[in-house]
Design an enzyme around this catalytic site. Structure first.
Site, PDB file in Angstrom:
ATOM      1  N   MET A 370       0.900  -1.163   0.000  1.00 58.16           N
ATOM      2  CA  MET A 370       0.000   0.000   0.000  1.00 58.16           C
ATOM      3  C   MET A 370       0.939   1.214   0.000  1.00 58.16           C
ATOM      4  O   MET A 370       1.329   1.729   1.051  1.00 58.16           O
ATOM      5  CB  MET A 370      -0.876  -0.008   1.256  1.00 58.16           C
ATOM      6  N   ASP A 371       1.296   1.641  -1.194  1.00 53.78           N
ATOM      7  CA  ASP A 371       2.432   2.542  -1.329  1.00 53.78           C
ATOM      8  C   ASP A 371       2.231   3.933  -0.743  1.00 53.78           C
ATOM      9  O   ASP A 371       3.187   4.543  -0.278  1.00 53.78           O
ATOM     10  CB  ASP A 371       2.828   2.662  -2.805  1.00 53.78           C
ATOM     11  N   TYR A 459       9.577   0.441  -8.352  1.00 53.93           N
ATOM     12  CA  TYR A 459       8.647   1.027  -9.318  1.00 53.93           C
ATOM     13  C   TYR A 459       8.684   2.540  -9.318  1.00 53.93           C
ATOM     14  O   TYR A 459       8.859   3.160  -8.277  1.00 53.93           O
ATOM     15  CB  TYR A 459       7.213   0.598  -8.999  1.00 53.93           C
TER      16      TYR A 459
END
Ligand SMILES: *[C@@H]1O[C@H](CO)[C@@H](O)[C@H](O)[C@H]1NC(C)=O
Ligand SMILES: *[C@@H]1O[C@H](CO)[C@@H](O)[C@H](O)[C@H]1NC(C)=O
Ligand SMILES: *[C@@H]1O[C@H](CO)[C@@H](O)[C@H](O)[C@H]1NC(C)=O
Ligand SMILES: *[C@@H]1O[C@H](CO)[C@@H](O)[C@H](O)[C@H]1NC(C)=O
Length: 727
Positions: A370-371, A459
């Site tokens: 849950m970035d 990412y």
């Protein structure tokens, strides 16, 4: 998405220096424009000199000396906390009991004033009280504090007893890594893999929530890679090795070491950096388009006032950085034909970002990040790279944040703002000559983009808010960076007896790109012509003609206004299409239609996990693509306020199940943009950007095409550059 993060703070300063932007192409000849001569390009224009002042006024705000930030004072109720305010808050905390001995800040940001206070405020008025909201994990407890900067004291202090912890800090990451590096058994595992300690790179990602075993303690699951002969260690996993660390007890709970038979993938072909001598010898066939840049001969058409108010064409909005959301757009208003500024959106931002990996292995099942809530899209944002992340005429804004120790720091060039002309058409029509009309009308489309990029471990997420003069807002998310990959004994799929067992694609020798999803949930507090709005689903339904027409069937739009939250939980369906309107029931167009905006989804993906799968419970906001809730200051983060190891008791899914009234109320629209990602070889060793977007588009908001008055571009408006041989 995931892993480390704050380490970047050290790198930032290095990246952001030394590229100078010059605006006249006579001063800044691009190289190799003309292959037959070495003559630098010449631009002539008789218009741009007059307006260079406008450039200066914008670029003067882009000074990175500390004076600029030290002197900054807030000028708008929504302006982020300044350097001096953060310093003051730190001294208030140092005099406050639980923090006297040690400060540990997870997040520290403006506690925004109530919406009605912000809406009532006018330039020149005193600002509402400046307050900070702080989340902190200290002495085994989660603290939520409100500090009033003006009063100079803590005015609210709760100790959270529910599930979930504040965002992990750089100190937590360092602790976890130290514990791992100094452990004998871990040492043995690393030696057994043949990895030299100098080549070891470990990252400390979050652990999700998977039941009682890991409750009551803060956990980090450390994973390691070999960085021998490559900076792209992500492509060289030490597969199957996961060290579960209790961050607060500073001890290892468990070492999982299942992958000893799996080779570490080779370093060759993993480096993606550009070098001038010999970039990728085996890819010399790559043909690069010539470098290019747009010119703005009359200067930019936007201004940034008081650091945060952007005025461009018919738009005005407030923009700021945020440790968690990355970038927040507030009070977006568009000017109507009569000159009146009309409100469209009170606040819009990325509220949570969920990334579940699809591999149930012991060393993979927990990868369900849950970035925003675990790492922070602002905390992991990096300085944008001039000329490449944004065009050379872009305006940059810095981020100002508080570190773990409460001291302020600057993230230079975190957000860029620029006008975009991508060669697209705003509207056009040419008339068939035989009808006797000689009509050829076309208008170029120029838009305004605000951009930031977060590098959440491997990412990279690029966030664009794009504004169009016709009233449309496009929100785009681009994904790039490195895949999270899994080591495998196989080098070729012909060696694999059952490829059906693989949880991804072989993207290089011994490397599997594991299937995963990305879901980005946006909080969109729409205020169409005021705060009280309604939500309607405009459903296209097939009607049968029953023989009364040569046609057998046709479609009709049926409008249904949502009364409560239940009516506004939407799953998108291709064969049951709808439009989704937020409208103001008490404001009508000239023809009596309620004024509104619709949300236009595109290229979306839905989460297919079981609703009672632990990651899905925490990310219940992905159960639907659209939700509408009543505006509530406590319902901001779709995955909850405290997300690390949360059980999902404070999510959009839970709030919405209260089924509150949402008709003619101040409502918030939530939209989740989704990506399924089945990796492919092209994603190795760094992924070409993949993007998806949604739009907020006016419906009966304007009385007619709002860009009817747009001017065409004429040759005389543009400079004439003589260097390009194709001109
Ligand atoms: C603390 O809890 C009270 C009551 O539950 C609430 O009104 C207040 O907003 C909370 N304060 C903070 C800083 O979370
Ligand atoms: C682990 O191994 C490295 C290199 O051999 C050594 O420097 C370090 O002291 C060892 N740590 C422990 C805890 O044994
Ligand atoms: C919005 O509606 C509420 C009642 O639901 C009312 O009290 C309030 O005054 C309205 N606000 C505006 C700006 O019309
Ligand atoms: C506002 O949100 C909080 C947290 O979800 C909830 O406890 C409270 O009941 C909500 N208020 C209203 C009026 O819905």
């Amino acid at each position: 998405m995931e892993v480390s993060s704050h380490i970047q703070l050290f790198i930032i300063v290095i990246i952001s220096t030394s590229i100078f932007i010059l605006f006249s192409c006579t001063k800044y000849p691009p190289q190799n424009l003309d292959c037959t001569t070495n003559t630098p390009p010449r631009c002539t224009t008789n218009t741009h000199r007059k307006t260079t002042l406008k450039y200066n006024s914008i670029y003067n705000t882009d000074v990175h000396n500390s004076n600029h930030h030290l002197m900054a004072t807030p000028l708008h109720p929504l302006d982020p906390l300044t350097v001096s305010e953060i310093n003051k808050i730190r001294s208030i905390l140092l005099a406050y009991e639980p923090f006297r001995s040690s400060i540990s800040i997870s997040t520290l940001s403006l506690d925004e004033p109530e919406k009605d206070q912000v809406l009532a405020w006018k330039p020149g008025d005193p600002l509402p009280p400046r307050r900070a909201f702080i989340t902190s994990f200290l002495h085994g407890q989660t603290h939520l504090l409100t500090v009033d900067v003006g009063l100079g004291r803590v005015i609210g202090h709760n100790v959270s007893v529910g599930s979930g912890y504040p965002m992990l800090t750089i100190n937590d990451f360092e602790t976890a890594l130290q514990v791992v590096y100094s452990d004998l058994e871990f040492n043995k595992s690393i030696l057994a893999r043949g990895v030299h300690f100098n080549d070891l790179t470990c990252v400390p990602p979050s652990s999700g929530w998977f039941g009682l075993d890991e409750e009551g303690k803060r956990i980090i699951k450390v994973q390691c890679f070999s960085s021998q002969d490559t900076p792209n260690f992500y492509m060289r996993p030490i597969e199957g090795l996961v060290v579960t660390v209790d961050v607060d007890k500073k001890k290892i709970i468990k070492i999982t070491d299942n992958g000893r038979g799996i080779p570490i993938p080779k370093a060759i072909n993993t480096d993606y950096r550009y070098t001038t001598n010999s970039p990728f010898p085996d890819m010399t066939a790559q043909v690069n388009p010539n470098p290019m840049s747009l010119e703005q001969p009359k200067g930019p058409s936007f201004t940034v006032e008081n650091g945060h108010i952007v005025k461009w064409a018919n738009w005005v909005f407030h923009i700021k950085h945020d440790i968690r959301a990355g970038m927040i757009i507030s009070q977006a208003m568009i000017r109507a034909e009569n000159g009146e500024y009309r409100s469209v959106m009170y606040k819009g931002f990325a509220s949570e970002l969920f990334v579940p990996y699809m591999d149930p292995d012991e060393s993979w099942y927990f990868k369900s990040y849950m970035d925003a809530g675990e790492f922070g899209l602002g905390a992991t944002a990096m300085s944008l790279l001039k000329l490449n992340d944004c065009p050379r005429y872009a305006h940059y804004m810095d981020g100002v944040f508080a570190g773990v120790d409460g001291k302020p720091f600057i993230l230079p060039n975190m957000i860029c703002i620029f006008e975009r002309y991508a060669g697209d058409i705003g509207w056009r029509h040419s008339e068939i000559p035989i009808l006797g009309f000689d009509i050829k009308e076309s208008r170029p489309k120029v838009t305004l983009v605000a951009r930031m990029a977060a590098s959440v471990g491997n990412y990279d997420y690029i966030f664009d808010w794009e504004f169009q003069t016709d009233g449309l807002i496009r929100v785009k998310v681009g994904l790039s960076g490195m895949l999270m990959v899994k080591g495998t004994p196989y080098e070729n799929i012909h060696d694999i007896s059952n490829t059906g067992d693989m949880t991804g694609t072989l993207v290089s020798e011994n490397v599997i790109g594991v299937v995963h999803d990305h879901f980005i949930s946006f909080h969109l507090d729409m205020d169409i012509d005021g705060a009280n709005n309604s939500f309607a689903e405009v459903n296209l339904v097939k009607e049968e003609t029953l023989g009364q027409s040569p046609r057998k069937s046709f479609l009709k739009a049926k409008r249904k206004v949502a009364k409560t939250e239940d009516d506004a939980r939407i799953k998108l369906k291709l064969y049951d299409p709808s439009e989704f309107h937020v409208f103001n029931p008490s404001r009508r167009s000239r023809l009596g239609n309620p004024t509104g905006y619709k949300i236009v989804p595109s290229g979306t993906a839905a989460s297919l996990l079981d609703h009672d799968d632990p990651p899905q419970i925490r990310a219940a906001f992905t159960n639907n693509q659209i939700w509408v809730t009543p505006q509530n200051k406590s319902e901001v983060w779709a995955g909850g306020l405290l997300v690390s190891q949360s059980k999902g008791v404070d999510t959009l899914g839970v709030w919405s199940s209260r089924n509150r009234d949402i008709e003619n109320k101040d409502i918030v629209l939530w939209y989740t943009l989704g990506f399924h990602h089945i990796p492919c070889q092209e994603d190795f060793p760094v992924m070409p950007t993949v993007s998806s977007s949604f739009e907020l588009k006016p419906v009966n908001f304007f009385d007619r095409n709002p860009i009817l008055g747009a001017k065409p571009t004429f040759r005389k408006d543009l400079p004439i550059c003589s260097a390009a041989s194709s001109y």
